[in-house]
Design a protein around this motif. Structure first.
Motif, PDB file in Angstrom:
ATOM      1  N   LYS A  81       0.811  -1.221   0.000  1.00  0.00           N
ATOM      2  CA  LYS A  81       0.000   0.000   0.000  1.00  0.00           C
ATOM      3  C   LYS A  81       0.849   1.278   0.000  1.00  0.00           C
ATOM      4  O   LYS A  81       0.314   2.381  -0.090  1.00  0.00           O
ATOM      5  N   ILE A  82       2.147   1.118   0.115  1.00  0.00           N
ATOM      6  CA  ILE A  82       3.047   2.273   0.064  1.00  0.00           C
ATOM      7  C   ILE A  82       3.452   2.515  -1.389  1.00  0.00           C
ATOM      8  O   ILE A  82       3.830   1.578  -2.095  1.00  0.00           O
ATOM      9  N   PRO A  83       3.384   3.742  -1.877  1.00  0.00           N
ATOM     10  CA  PRO A  83       3.778   4.016  -3.263  1.00  0.00           C
ATOM     11  C   PRO A  83       5.235   3.639  -3.531  1.00  0.00           C
ATOM     12  O   PRO A  83       6.099   3.803  -2.651  1.00  0.00           O
ATOM     13  N   ASP A  84       5.509   3.123  -4.704  1.00  0.00           N
ATOM     14  CA  ASP A  84       6.877   2.785  -5.069  1.00  0.00           C
ATOM     15  C   ASP A  84       7.751   4.036  -5.090  1.00  0.00           C
ATOM     16  O   ASP A  84       7.296   5.134  -5.418  1.00  0.00           O
ATOM     17  N   LYS A  85       9.008   3.844  -4.741  1.00  0.00           N
ATOM     18  CA  LYS A  85      10.020   4.913  -4.774  1.00  0.00           C
ATOM     19  C   LYS A  85       9.562   6.172  -4.039  1.00  0.00           C
ATOM     20  O   LYS A  85       9.688   7.300  -4.532  1.00  0.00           O
ATOM     21  N   SER A  86       9.031   5.984  -2.843  1.00  0.00           N
ATOM     22  CA  SER A  86       8.530   7.113  -2.053  1.00  0.00           C
ATOM     23  C   SER A  86       9.245   7.270  -0.715  1.00  0.00           C
ATOM     24  O   SER A  86       9.014   8.248  -0.004  1.00  0.00           O
ATOM     25  N   VAL A  87      10.121   6.344  -0.365  1.00  0.00           N
ATOM     26  CA  VAL A  87      10.746   6.329   0.958  1.00  0.00           C
ATOM     27  C   VAL A  87      12.208   6.773   0.850  1.00  0.00           C
ATOM     28  O   VAL A  87      12.964   6.260   0.029  1.00  0.00           O
ATOM     29  N   ASP A  88      12.586   7.737   1.716  1.00  0.00           N
ATOM     30  CA  ASP A  88      13.953   8.252   1.725  1.00  0.00           C
ATOM     31  C   ASP A  88      14.880   7.451   2.619  1.00  0.00           C
ATOM     32  O   ASP A  88      16.081   7.370   2.362  1.00  0.00           O
ATOM     33  N   LEU A  89      14.337   6.889   3.681  1.00  0.00           N
ATOM     34  CA  LEU A  89      15.162   6.173   4.653  1.00  0.00           C
ATOM     35  C   LEU A  89      14.383   5.004   5.226  1.00  0.00           C
ATOM     36  O   LEU A  89      13.227   5.151   5.634  1.00  0.00           O
ATOM     37  N   LEU A  90      15.015   3.845   5.262  1.00  0.00           N
ATOM     38  CA  LEU A  90      14.424   2.633   5.826  1.00  0.00           C
ATOM     39  C   LEU A  90      15.189   2.260   7.092  1.00  0.00           C
ATOM     40  O   LEU A  90      16.408   2.082   7.061  1.00  0.00           O
ATOM     41  N   ILE A  91      14.487   2.178   8.195  1.00  0.00           N
ATOM     42  CA  ILE A  91      15.076   1.722   9.458  1.00  0.00           C
ATOM     43  C   ILE A  91      14.313   0.485   9.907  1.00  0.00           C
ATOM     44  O   ILE A  91      13.097   0.536  10.102  1.00  0.00           O
ATOM     45  N   VAL A  92      15.023  -0.616  10.063  1.00  0.00           N
ATOM     46  CA  VAL A  92      14.375  -1.891  10.358  1.00  0.00           C
ATOM     47  C   VAL A  92      14.996  -2.520  11.602  1.00  0.00           C
ATOM     48  O   VAL A  92      16.210  -2.673  11.695  1.00  0.00           O
ATOM     49  N   ASP A  93      14.146  -2.856  12.543  1.00  0.00           N
ATOM     50  CA  ASP A  93      14.564  -3.602  13.733  1.00  0.00           C
ATOM     51  C   ASP A  93      13.732  -4.882  13.761  1.00  0.00           C
ATOM     52  O   ASP A  93      12.780  -5.010  14.536  1.00  0.00           O
ATOM     53  N   PRO A  94      14.084  -5.857  12.912  1.00  0.00           N
ATOM     54  CA  PRO A  94      13.282  -7.077  12.819  1.00  0.00           C
ATOM     55  C   PRO A  94      13.500  -7.966  14.034  1.00  0.00           C
ATOM     56  O   PRO A  94      14.473  -7.784  14.780  1.00  0.00           O
ATOM     57  N   PRO A  95      12.616  -8.920  14.268  1.00  0.00           N
ATOM     58  CA  PRO A  95      12.881  -9.879  15.344  1.00  0.00           C
ATOM     59  C   PRO A  95      14.210 -10.584  15.086  1.00  0.00           C
ATOM     60  O   PRO A  95      14.455 -11.075  13.983  1.00  0.00           O
ATOM     61  N   TYR A  96      15.088 -10.570  16.090  1.00  0.00           N
ATOM     62  CA  TYR A  96      16.326 -11.344  15.958  1.00  0.00           C
ATOM     63  C   TYR A  96      15.944 -12.824  15.989  1.00  0.00           C
ATOM     64  O   TYR A  96      14.858 -13.195  16.441  1.00  0.00           O
ATOM     65  N   ASN A  97      16.803 -13.651  15.503  1.00  0.00           N
ATOM     66  CA  ASN A  97      16.481 -15.075  15.432  1.00  0.00           C
ATOM     67  C   ASN A  97      16.659 -15.734  16.804  1.00  0.00           C
ATOM     68  O   ASN A  97      17.543 -16.563  17.025  1.00  0.00           O
ATOM     69  N   LEU A  98      15.772 -15.337  17.717  1.00  0.00           N
ATOM     70  CA  LEU A  98      15.799 -15.818  19.095  1.00  0.00           C
ATOM     71  C   LEU A  98      14.378 -16.121  19.546  1.00  0.00           C
ATOM     72  O   LEU A  98      13.428 -15.520  19.039  1.00  0.00           O
ATOM     73  N   ASP A  99      14.228 -16.997  20.506  1.00  0.00           N
ATOM     74  CA  ASP A  99      12.922 -17.183  21.138  1.00  0.00           C
ATOM     75  C   ASP A  99      12.620 -15.945  21.973  1.00  0.00           C
ATOM     76  O   ASP A  99      13.383 -15.587  22.872  1.00  0.00           O
TER      77      ASP A  99
END
Length: 308
Positions: free
Chosen positions: A48-66
């Motif tokens: 739902k986000i327009p293509d080529k519209s984001v200047d900066l991506l910050i991602v803190d995904p779940p680490y591979n831990l329980d």
């Protein structure tokens, strides 16, 4: 009962109606609005986000831990499965990034072995930042894990990097003069300091704790100071910052304080409510712990004039 000095945001959903009313239901939204907390599965909402519209991506995904996340549990996978998980979200967000966009991805030493290789397939991998967590549990048969990583990558060769916005102020212990004048340092009312270029090792980050206004009960919350460095270095005022695993809203709050627009997606409704509470607090207090006078101060070294 909590101490009167305990500022941790930790209210249940039953007590958060005023904040829940501000949360956007991602399933029913035709477009994802900026500067609002959006609740939903990032894998189904990214389109739902327009293509080529984001200047900066910050991602803190779940680490591979329980890890238990207040109603949701992330189970540790084999590296092959975690690689597929990582490949999936990277492939989805990639088309949303401008050609000049930058990417930062948080990880620990184990997930870094997987994430780094996949990032390198899709982007130009430029550095790995390591930051020191001054908290951590000791181990009887291993070294205490007190470091985390943040990979820095860009879509292309043309990207934003505001060096002067992220310099660190360090106290000068042995001031050197050239012809009687300070060389590479300045004398202020608070002492002698040098503003240094930032390295890829950060030992000035304080992990949020109970007496800090930014603290929440989220189990893996990132410090505002950490995210502020990323935002200031790799975006400008008015730019769009995407956080597809928003948690309790640290990226959103930092963007609000630093005049960036944000798209914030989080699947846990409780965390969405906490994020909205933090955004409300940011309307009255835009300070970021450890960031003053346009520079980042060393840990536990606030200017003397602010001490009481």
């Amino acid at each position: 009962m909590k101490s009167s000095r305990n500022k941790t945001i930790d209210f249940p959903l039953d007590n958060g109606k005023q904040y829940l009313d501000r949360v956007v239901d991602g399933k029913t939204a035709t477009e994802l609005p900026k500067n609002r907390t959006i609740c939903g599965d990032t894998y189904s909402l990214i389109e739902k986000i327009p293509d080529k519209s984001v200047d900066l991506l910050i991602v803190d995904p779940p680490y591979n831990l329980d890890k238990y996340y207040h109603g949701n549990t992330f189970k540790k996978m084999k590296n092959v499965s975690y690689a597929e998980y990582t490949e999936k979200w990277i492939s989805l967000v990639k088309q949303k990034l401008k050609d000049t966009a930058s990417i930062y991805v948080c990880c620990d030493w184990q997930s870094a072995l997987v994430i780094g290789g996949i990032l390198q397939k899709h982007f130009i991998l430029r550095n790995r930042i390591t930051w020191q967590r001054e908290k951590g549990r000791g181990a009887k048969q291993n070294w205490k894990n007190s470091m985390e990583d943040v990979f820095f990558a860009t879509v292309g060769e043309d990207y934003t990097f505001n060096l002067n916005a992220v310099k660190q102020r360090k106290r000068v212990l042995a001031p050197y003069k050239d012809n009687g004048e300070p060389k590479d340092w300045q004398e202020t009312a608070e002492g002698k300091y040098r503003n240094t270029c930032p390295s890829n090792f950060w030992d000035d980050i304080a992990v949020p704790y109970w007496s800090m206004a930014e603290n929440t009960a989220h189990p893996t919350q990132k410090p505002e100071k950490l995210i502020a460095k990323l935002v200031l270095a790799s975006s400008n005022e008015g730019d769009v910052v995407l956080d597809p695993f928003a948690g309790s809203g640290t990226t959103s709050v930092v963007c609000k304080k630093l005049n960036r627009d944000f798209i914030s997606i989080e699947q846990n409704l409780l965390y969405c409510a906490w994020a909205e509470k933090r955004l409300e607090l940011a309307e009255k207090d835009r300070s970021i712990q450890g960031y003053e006078d346009g520079v980042f101060w060393e840990r536990n070294s606030r200017p003397k004039r602010q001490r009481k």
